[in-house]
Design a protein around this motif. Structure first.
Motif, PDB file in Angstrom:
ATOM      1  N   ASP A   1     105.634 -43.292  -1.341  1.00 44.89           N
ATOM      2  CA  ASP A   1     105.204 -44.643  -1.675  1.00 44.89           C
ATOM      3  C   ASP A   1     106.160 -45.637  -1.025  1.00 44.89           C
ATOM      4  O   ASP A   1     107.361 -45.626  -1.302  1.00 44.89           O
ATOM      5  CB  ASP A   1     105.170 -44.849  -3.189  1.00 44.89           C
ATOM      6  CG  ASP A   1     104.665 -46.224  -3.571  1.00 44.89           C
ATOM      7  OD1 ASP A   1     103.428 -46.405  -3.606  1.00 44.89           O
ATOM      8  OD2 ASP A   1     105.489 -47.123  -3.824  1.00 44.89           O
ATOM      9  N   PHE A   2     105.624 -46.498  -0.169  1.00 42.28           N
ATOM     10  CA  PHE A   2     106.447 -47.418   0.611  1.00 42.28           C
ATOM     11  C   PHE A   2     107.252 -48.360  -0.279  1.00 42.28           C
ATOM     12  O   PHE A   2     108.463 -48.526  -0.102  1.00 42.28           O
ATOM     13  CB  PHE A   2     105.567 -48.218   1.579  1.00 42.28           C
ATOM     14  CG  PHE A   2     106.329 -49.210   2.403  1.00 42.28           C
ATOM     15  CD1 PHE A   2     106.999 -48.809   3.554  1.00 42.28           C
ATOM     16  CD2 PHE A   2     106.389 -50.545   2.031  1.00 42.28           C
ATOM     17  CE1 PHE A   2     107.713 -49.724   4.325  1.00 42.28           C
ATOM     18  CE2 PHE A   2     107.096 -51.465   2.795  1.00 42.28           C
ATOM     19  CZ  PHE A   2     107.761 -51.052   3.942  1.00 42.28           C
ATOM     20  N   ASP A   3     106.592 -49.001  -1.229  1.00 41.71           N
ATOM     21  CA  ASP A   3     107.275 -49.970  -2.093  1.00 41.71           C
ATOM     22  C   ASP A   3     108.396 -49.311  -2.888  1.00 41.71           C
ATOM     23  O   ASP A   3     109.470 -49.890  -3.077  1.00 41.71           O
ATOM     24  CB  ASP A   3     106.284 -50.655  -3.035  1.00 41.71           C
ATOM     25  CG  ASP A   3     105.325 -51.586  -2.299  1.00 41.71           C
ATOM     26  OD1 ASP A   3     105.658 -52.012  -1.177  1.00 41.71           O
ATOM     27  OD2 ASP A   3     104.235 -51.880  -2.848  1.00 41.71           O
ATOM     28  N   THR A   4     108.139 -48.088  -3.359  1.00 41.54           N
ATOM     29  CA  THR A   4     109.161 -47.349  -4.113  1.00 41.54           C
ATOM     30  C   THR A   4     110.358 -47.032  -3.228  1.00 41.54           C
ATOM     31  O   THR A   4     111.515 -47.151  -3.655  1.00 41.54           O
ATOM     32  CB  THR A   4     108.566 -46.044  -4.683  1.00 41.54           C
ATOM     33  OG1 THR A   4     107.473 -46.361  -5.536  1.00 41.54           O
ATOM     34  CG2 THR A   4     109.613 -45.264  -5.474  1.00 41.54           C
ATOM     35  N   LEU A   5     110.087 -46.640  -1.980  1.00 40.65           N
ATOM     36  CA  LEU A   5     111.168 -46.320  -1.056  1.00 40.65           C
ATOM     37  C   LEU A   5     112.032 -47.543  -0.769  1.00 40.65           C
ATOM     38  O   LEU A   5     113.266 -47.468  -0.813  1.00 40.65           O
ATOM     39  CB  LEU A   5     110.607 -45.760   0.246  1.00 40.65           C
ATOM     40  CG  LEU A   5     111.640 -45.396   1.318  1.00 40.65           C
ATOM     41  CD1 LEU A   5     112.585 -44.307   0.824  1.00 40.65           C
ATOM     42  CD2 LEU A   5     110.960 -44.974   2.608  1.00 40.65           C
ATOM     43  N   ILE A   6     111.401 -48.670  -0.482  1.00 36.46           N
ATOM     44  CA  ILE A   6     112.143 -49.899  -0.209  1.00 36.46           C
ATOM     45  C   ILE A   6     112.995 -50.290  -1.417  1.00 36.46           C
ATOM     46  O   ILE A   6     114.165 -50.688  -1.288  1.00 36.46           O
ATOM     47  CB  ILE A   6     111.193 -51.042   0.183  1.00 36.46           C
ATOM     48  CG1 ILE A   6     110.470 -50.715   1.499  1.00 36.46           C
ATOM     49  CG2 ILE A   6     111.948 -52.364   0.287  1.00 36.46           C
ATOM     50  CD1 ILE A   6     111.378 -50.536   2.691  1.00 36.46           C
ATOM     51  N   GLN A   7     112.420 -50.150  -2.602  1.00 35.85           N
ATOM     52  CA  GLN A   7     113.159 -50.459  -3.829  1.00 35.85           C
ATOM     53  C   GLN A   7     114.355 -49.525  -3.995  1.00 35.85           C
ATOM     54  O   GLN A   7     115.451 -49.961  -4.386  1.00 35.85           O
ATOM     55  CB  GLN A   7     112.227 -50.355  -5.039  1.00 35.85           C
ATOM     56  CG  GLN A   7     112.849 -50.743  -6.369  1.00 35.85           C
ATOM     57  CD  GLN A   7     113.070 -52.241  -6.504  1.00 35.85           C
ATOM     58  OE1 GLN A   7     112.684 -53.014  -5.628  1.00 35.85           O
ATOM     59  NE2 GLN A   7     113.684 -52.654  -7.589  1.00 35.85           N
ATOM     60  N   SER A   8     114.168 -48.245  -3.687  1.00 38.45           N
ATOM     61  CA  SER A   8     115.266 -47.279  -3.784  1.00 38.45           C
ATOM     62  C   SER A   8     116.399 -47.655  -2.836  1.00 38.45           C
ATOM     63  O   SER A   8     117.577 -47.603  -3.214  1.00 38.45           O
ATOM     64  CB  SER A   8     114.772 -45.869  -3.451  1.00 38.45           C
ATOM     65  OG  SER A   8     113.944 -45.351  -4.469  1.00 38.45           O
ATOM     66  N   ILE A   9     116.049 -48.016  -1.614  1.00 36.88           N
ATOM     67  CA  ILE A   9     117.076 -48.371  -0.639  1.00 36.88           C
ATOM     68  C   ILE A   9     117.841 -49.614  -1.084  1.00 36.88           C
ATOM     69  O   ILE A   9     119.071 -49.654  -1.064  1.00 36.88           O
ATOM     70  CB  ILE A   9     116.455 -48.588   0.751  1.00 36.88           C
ATOM     71  CG1 ILE A   9     115.883 -47.275   1.292  1.00 36.88           C
ATOM     72  CG2 ILE A   9     117.503 -49.139   1.726  1.00 36.88           C
ATOM     73  CD1 ILE A   9     115.036 -47.431   2.543  1.00 36.88           C
ATOM     74  N   LYS A  10     117.105 -50.618  -1.530  1.00 36.68           N
ATOM     75  CA  LYS A  10     117.742 -51.886  -1.888  1.00 36.68           C
ATOM     76  C   LYS A  10     118.585 -51.790  -3.156  1.00 36.68           C
ATOM     77  O   LYS A  10     119.654 -52.409  -3.251  1.00 36.68           O
ATOM     78  CB  LYS A  10     116.678 -52.981  -2.039  1.00 36.68           C
ATOM     79  CG  LYS A  10     116.061 -53.406  -0.716  1.00 36.68           C
ATOM     80  CD  LYS A  10     115.054 -54.521  -0.897  1.00 36.68           C
ATOM     81  CE  LYS A  10     114.535 -55.029   0.442  1.00 36.68           C
ATOM     82  NZ  LYS A  10     113.517 -56.114   0.263  1.00 36.68           N
ATOM     83  N   THR A  11     118.125 -51.006  -4.138  1.00 36.56           N
ATOM     84  CA  THR A  11     118.818 -50.969  -5.435  1.00 36.56           C
ATOM     85  C   THR A  11     119.784 -49.804  -5.582  1.00 36.56           C
ATOM     86  O   THR A  11     120.700 -49.863  -6.402  1.00 36.56           O
ATOM     87  CB  THR A  11     117.812 -50.922  -6.596  1.00 36.56           C
ATOM     88  OG1 THR A  11     117.047 -49.701  -6.512  1.00 36.56           O
ATOM     89  CG2 THR A  11     116.865 -52.107  -6.561  1.00 36.56           C
ATOM     90  N   LYS A  12     119.595 -48.742  -4.787  1.00 38.79           N
ATOM     91  CA  LYS A  12     120.450 -47.561  -4.920  1.00 38.79           C
ATOM     92  C   LYS A  12     121.426 -47.392  -3.752  1.00 38.79           C
ATOM     93  O   LYS A  12     122.591 -47.053  -3.961  1.00 38.79           O
ATOM     94  CB  LYS A  12     119.589 -46.296  -5.064  1.00 38.79           C
ATOM     95  CG  LYS A  12     118.657 -46.295  -6.256  1.00 38.79           C
ATOM     96  CD  LYS A  12     119.411 -46.329  -7.575  1.00 38.79           C
ATOM     97  CE  LYS A  12     118.473 -46.268  -8.763  1.00 38.79           C
ATOM     98  NZ  LYS A  12     117.837 -44.955  -8.943  1.00 38.79           N
ATOM     99  N   LEU A  13     120.963 -47.626  -2.526  1.00 39.35           N
ATOM    100  CA  LEU A  13     121.843 -47.445  -1.366  1.00 39.35           C
ATOM    101  C   LEU A  13     122.546 -48.734  -0.954  1.00 39.35           C
ATOM    102  O   LEU A  13     123.741 -48.723  -0.680  1.00 39.35           O
ATOM    103  CB  LEU A  13     121.062 -46.859  -0.185  1.00 39.35           C
ATOM    104  CG  LEU A  13     121.020 -45.317  -0.134  1.00 39.35           C
ATOM    105  CD1 LEU A  13     120.206 -44.763  -1.295  1.00 39.35           C
ATOM    106  CD2 LEU A  13     120.478 -44.821   1.186  1.00 39.35           C
TER     107      LEU A  13
END
Length: 211
Positions: A169-181
């Motif tokens: 899921d694109f939106d989930t991936l972007i959120q993971s990068i921004k909030t976790k990495l």
């Protein structure tokens, strides 16, 4: 802590060996399928007098799990994954022959990783960070002392993981990068599942998907 990358299989997947002065070693995402690839991994471990104590998957797409059974059997270590990627792992035998891996041997996890867990080996600790989007149960492994992140297929040099596979899921991936990495220090080196390493600061500045 030392990080060694061995690149295997037709997907050019990066397999990582992490170890410290104690010689205790973790193997992350073994992609070794062919006999010569398995021997290359084994030779490195023997030549450096390493003791494999953990077998970890960032996620369970085929290119990252081809060597799981070899490592588990050779070094008598259980497989550890995030529970949300169990279905991803279970689906591999059905499509492995289509991708040119008819001899793939399935092995299932004996332990599950979760957000906030600490992976200990030798004098080293890795923090487990849950970062879904490329795969439902994707995790990354972060060493705060050395500022190193084993990132799987979440973030690449000027790119990101694909999201068109089942469970992506694109939106989930972007959120993971921004909030976790991207909450990690800029100087953190990210060792991805494919291609060269990068840094958090570089990707914040130059990654076209995340500006």
């Amino acid at each position: 802590m030392k990080v060694t990358c061995l690149t295997f299989n037709q997907f050019q997947e990066n397999t990582y060996l992490l170890y410290d002065d104690t010689k205790e070693c973790v193997v992350i995402d073994p992609g070794c399928y062919e006999k010569h690839e398995q021997q290359q991994l084994k030779n490195y471990i023997e030549q450096n007098n390493l003791k494999v104590v953990r077998l970890l998957n960032t996620h369970c797409h085929i290119d990252h799990v081809l060597g799981n059974k070899f490592v588990a059997d050779t070094y008598n270590v259980p497989l550890e994954i995030h529970k949300d990627d169990l279905q991803t792992l279970r689906s591999v035998p059905a499509y492995a022959p289509v991708y040119g891996f008819p001899m793939y041997q399935e092995i299932l996890p004996e332990a599950y990783l979760k957000e906030g867990d600490t992976i200990k080996f030798g004098n080293t600790e890795l923090q487990v960070i849950f970062a879904p989007g490329h795969a439902p149960g994707h995790v990354v492994f972060y060493n705060e002392l050395k500022k190193i992140c084993i990132g799987g297929d979440v973030l690449f040099q000027q790119s990101i993981g694909r999201t068109d596979l089942p469970g992506g899921d694109f939106d989930t991936l972007i959120q993971s990068i921004k909030t976790k990495l991207f909450t990690l220090p800029d100087e953190v080196t990210v060792y991805p599942g494919h291609g060269p390493e990068t840094t958090i600061g570089y990707e914040k500045k130059y990654n076209p998907f995340l500006r």
